[in-house]
Design an enzyme around this catalytic site. Structure first.
Site, PDB file in Angstrom:
ATOM      1  N   SER A  23      -8.320 120.893  56.822  1.00  0.00           N
ATOM      2  CA  SER A  23      -9.192 121.225  55.686  1.00  0.00           C
ATOM      3  C   SER A  23      -9.247 122.738  55.595  1.00  0.00           C
ATOM      4  O   SER A  23      -8.968 123.432  56.593  1.00  0.00           O
ATOM      5  CB  SER A  23     -10.595 120.674  55.950  1.00  0.00           C
ATOM      6  OG  SER A  23     -11.533 121.194  55.025  1.00  0.00           O
ATOM      7  N   TYR A  53     -18.301 119.597  61.399  1.00  0.00           N
ATOM      8  CA  TYR A  53     -17.024 119.363  60.699  1.00  0.00           C
ATOM      9  C   TYR A  53     -16.143 120.613  60.770  1.00  0.00           C
ATOM     10  O   TYR A  53     -14.942 120.525  61.061  1.00  0.00           O
ATOM     11  CB  TYR A  53     -17.332 118.984  59.250  1.00  0.00           C
ATOM     12  CG  TYR A  53     -16.133 118.638  58.387  1.00  0.00           C
ATOM     13  CD1 TYR A  53     -15.421 117.459  58.594  1.00  0.00           C
ATOM     14  CD2 TYR A  53     -15.735 119.463  57.335  1.00  0.00           C
ATOM     15  CE1 TYR A  53     -14.335 117.123  57.779  1.00  0.00           C
ATOM     16  CE2 TYR A  53     -14.664 119.136  56.516  1.00  0.00           C
ATOM     17  CZ  TYR A  53     -13.969 117.961  56.744  1.00  0.00           C
ATOM     18  OH  TYR A  53     -12.897 117.635  55.945  1.00  0.00           O
TER      19      TYR A  53
HETATM   20  P1  NAP Z   1     -11.851 109.028  52.458  1.00  0.00           P
HETATM   21  O1  NAP Z   1     -11.324 108.401  51.228  1.00  0.00           O
HETATM   22  O2  NAP Z   1     -13.248 108.783  52.869  1.00  0.00           O
HETATM   23  O3  NAP Z   1     -10.847 108.633  53.615  1.00  0.00           O
HETATM   24  C1  NAP Z   1     -11.153 108.677  54.971  1.00  0.00           C
HETATM   25  C2  NAP Z   1     -10.397 107.535  55.629  1.00  0.00           C
HETATM   26  O4  NAP Z   1     -10.544 107.640  57.036  1.00  0.00           O
HETATM   27  C3  NAP Z   1     -10.940 106.183  55.196  1.00  0.00           C
HETATM   28  O5  NAP Z   1      -9.854 105.374  54.792  1.00  0.00           O
HETATM   29  C4  NAP Z   1     -11.612 105.629  56.438  1.00  0.00           C
HETATM   30  O6  NAP Z   1     -11.440 104.216  56.519  1.00  0.00           O
HETATM   31  C5  NAP Z   1     -10.829 106.358  57.540  1.00  0.00           C
HETATM   32  N1  NAP Z   1     -11.618 106.503  58.747  1.00  0.00           N
HETATM   33  C6  NAP Z   1     -12.837 107.091  58.879  1.00  0.00           C
HETATM   34  N2  NAP Z   1     -13.249 106.994  60.151  1.00  0.00           N
HETATM   35  C7  NAP Z   1     -12.268 106.329  60.821  1.00  0.00           C
HETATM   36  C8  NAP Z   1     -12.113 105.921  62.162  1.00  0.00           C
HETATM   37  N3  NAP Z   1     -13.052 106.153  63.092  1.00  0.00           N
HETATM   38  N4  NAP Z   1     -10.977 105.265  62.511  1.00  0.00           N
HETATM   39  C9  NAP Z   1     -10.019 105.002  61.594  1.00  0.00           C
HETATM   40  N5  NAP Z   1     -10.113 105.375  60.315  1.00  0.00           N
HETATM   41  C10 NAP Z   1     -11.234 106.022  59.932  1.00  0.00           C
HETATM   42  O7  NAP Z   1     -11.716 110.616  52.391  1.00  0.00           O
HETATM   43  P2  NAP Z   1     -10.474 111.597  52.188  1.00  0.00           P
HETATM   44  O8  NAP Z   1     -10.985 112.720  51.414  1.00  0.00           O
HETATM   45  O9  NAP Z   1      -9.251 110.884  51.762  1.00  0.00           O
HETATM   46  O10 NAP Z   1     -10.294 112.125  53.690  1.00  0.00           O
HETATM   47  C11 NAP Z   1      -9.053 112.130  54.368  1.00  0.00           C
HETATM   48  C12 NAP Z   1      -8.951 113.389  55.245  1.00  0.00           C
HETATM   49  O11 NAP Z   1      -8.909 114.526  54.391  1.00  0.00           O
HETATM   50  C13 NAP Z   1     -10.131 113.596  56.190  1.00  0.00           C
HETATM   51  O12 NAP Z   1      -9.652 114.033  57.447  1.00  0.00           O
HETATM   52  C14 NAP Z   1     -10.918 114.713  55.531  1.00  0.00           C
HETATM   53  O13 NAP Z   1     -11.646 115.472  56.447  1.00  0.00           O
HETATM   54  C15 NAP Z   1      -9.797 115.502  54.897  1.00  0.00           C
HETATM   55  N6  NAP Z   1     -10.204 116.370  53.783  1.00  0.00           N
HETATM   56  C16 NAP Z   1     -10.810 115.870  52.668  1.00  0.00           C
HETATM   57  C17 NAP Z   1     -11.187 116.729  51.654  1.00  0.00           C
HETATM   58  C18 NAP Z   1     -11.882 116.246  50.403  1.00  0.00           C
HETATM   59  O14 NAP Z   1     -12.477 117.076  49.681  1.00  0.00           O
HETATM   60  N7  NAP Z   1     -11.832 114.981  50.074  1.00  0.00           N
HETATM   61  C19 NAP Z   1     -10.939 118.113  51.778  1.00  0.00           C
HETATM   62  C20 NAP Z   1     -10.304 118.578  52.925  1.00  0.00           C
HETATM   63  C21 NAP Z   1      -9.941 117.702  53.917  1.00  0.00           C
HETATM   64  P3  NAP Z   1     -12.548 103.286  57.239  1.00  0.00           P
HETATM   65  O15 NAP Z   1     -13.880 103.742  56.742  1.00  0.00           O
HETATM   66  O16 NAP Z   1     -12.177 101.908  56.826  1.00  0.00           O
HETATM   67  O17 NAP Z   1     -12.363 103.487  58.712  1.00  0.00           O
END
Ligand code: NAP
Length: 254
Positions: free
Chosen positions: A138, A151
């Site tokens: 991130s 985070y």
């Molecule tokens: P998201 O749609 O909430 O996806 C997160 C995924 O991680 C979900 O599919 C969730 O599935 C899974 N997950 C969470 N805890 C888990 C665990 N303990 N074991 C296995 N799977 C787990 O959000 P996203 O934005 O796509 O996030 C993906 C990555 O991008 C994250 O690392 C986040 O920090 C990073 N990121 C996001 C943003 C943003 O603005 N969206 C910006 C920078 C970085 P389950 O709940 O079914 O486990």
């Protein structure tokens, strides 16, 4: 021929958001893809969209569960040549109110979980002389941000982990990189907008606009943009790129 043909890829958190886009992009590039997450239904919904995507529920914070996933998926589809450690999440609040539970949970999923996701792949990649590891970090791994101390600490840790693994694996044909998205259009962003709207008494549209304004391009990043960078890093022609943290943030960080 598709560029990733013959490669088995693991994408953690592949049932939604960035992980789902990465899984679909890698499968479209020819890879066989295993996706994991805690909930089975979203994984199966993504797997239903491509015949080369396979759902294997597992919690990345549970090392034994990840070892079981590796055994099952590698027995069925071959050793992993690509691992995308994407699972993660954030909850916000002032640092002085962060409980030990919140601290530990945030580090468990974003940092320890990232390590547990890639560690079992290292031996096989080394034996094969080829591997591609990409962490979804991130911009919070590159700079500070208020009200998300656990985070930010975890994502800075992911960048350190990426650099350590890159140093250790460079001579074995393995590359290890991180992509660092700014605010990206996913369910995680929707949850952040809801929290901000509730705590600041603004409506959701105002909260979204305030977050989008943090990006110099005045917009959110799309999951497809992140997936495209990941797919590129997983190819054979990026062998010289390792140990890098690549921001996908419209110029939020330099
Ligand atoms: P998201 O749609 O909430 O996806 C997160 C995924 O991680 C979900 O599919 C969730 O599935 C899974 N997950 C969470 N805890 C888990 C665990 N303990 N074991 C296995 N799977 C787990 O959000 P996203 O934005 O796509 O996030 C993906 C990555 O991008 C994250 O690392 C986040 O920090 C990073 N990121 C996001 C943003 C943003 O603005 N969206 C910006 C920078 C970085 P389950 O709940 O079914 O486990």
């Amino acid at each position: 021929m598709a560029t990733l043909s013959g490669h088995h890829a693991l994408v953690t958190g592949g049932g939604s958001g960035i992980g789902a886009a990465v899984a679909l992009t890698l499968a479209q590039a020819g890879a066989t893809v295993t996706i994991c997450g805690r909930r089975r239904e979203p994984l199966e919904a993504i797997a239903a969209q491509h015949s080369d995507i396979h759902a294997e529920p597992a919690d990345v914070t549970d090392r034994d569960a990840m070892l079981r996933l590796y055994k099952q998926a590698e027995t069925a589809r071959g050793r992993f040549a690509i691992v995308v450690a994407n699972a993660g999440g954030a909850r916000s609040g002032p640092a002085e109110k962060v409980s030990p539970l919140l601290w530990n949970e945030t580090l468990a999923v974003n940092l320890s979980g990232a390590f547990f996701s890639v560690q079992p792949a290292l031996a096989g990649m080394r034996e094969r002389g080829f591997g591609r590891i990409v962490f979804i970090a991130s911009t919070a791994g590159l700079k500070g941000a208020a009200y998300v101390a656990p985070y930010v600490a975890a994502k800075h840790g992911v960048i350190g982990l990426m650099r350590a693994l890159a140093a250790e694996t460079a001579k074995h044909g393995i590359t290890v990189n991180a992509v660092c998205p700014g605010y990206t259009e996913t369910p995680m962003l929707d949850r952040a907008v809801e929290r901000i709207a509730a705590t600041t008494k603004r409506d959701a549209a105002e909260a979204r606009a305030a977050l989008a304004a943090k990006n110099p391009q005045r917009r959110f990043i799309t999951p497809a943009e992140v997936a495209s960078a990941v797919s590129w890093l997983c190819g054979e022609d990026t062998a010289g790129i390792t140990g890098q943290a690549i921001a996908i943030s419209g110029g939020e960080t330099w």
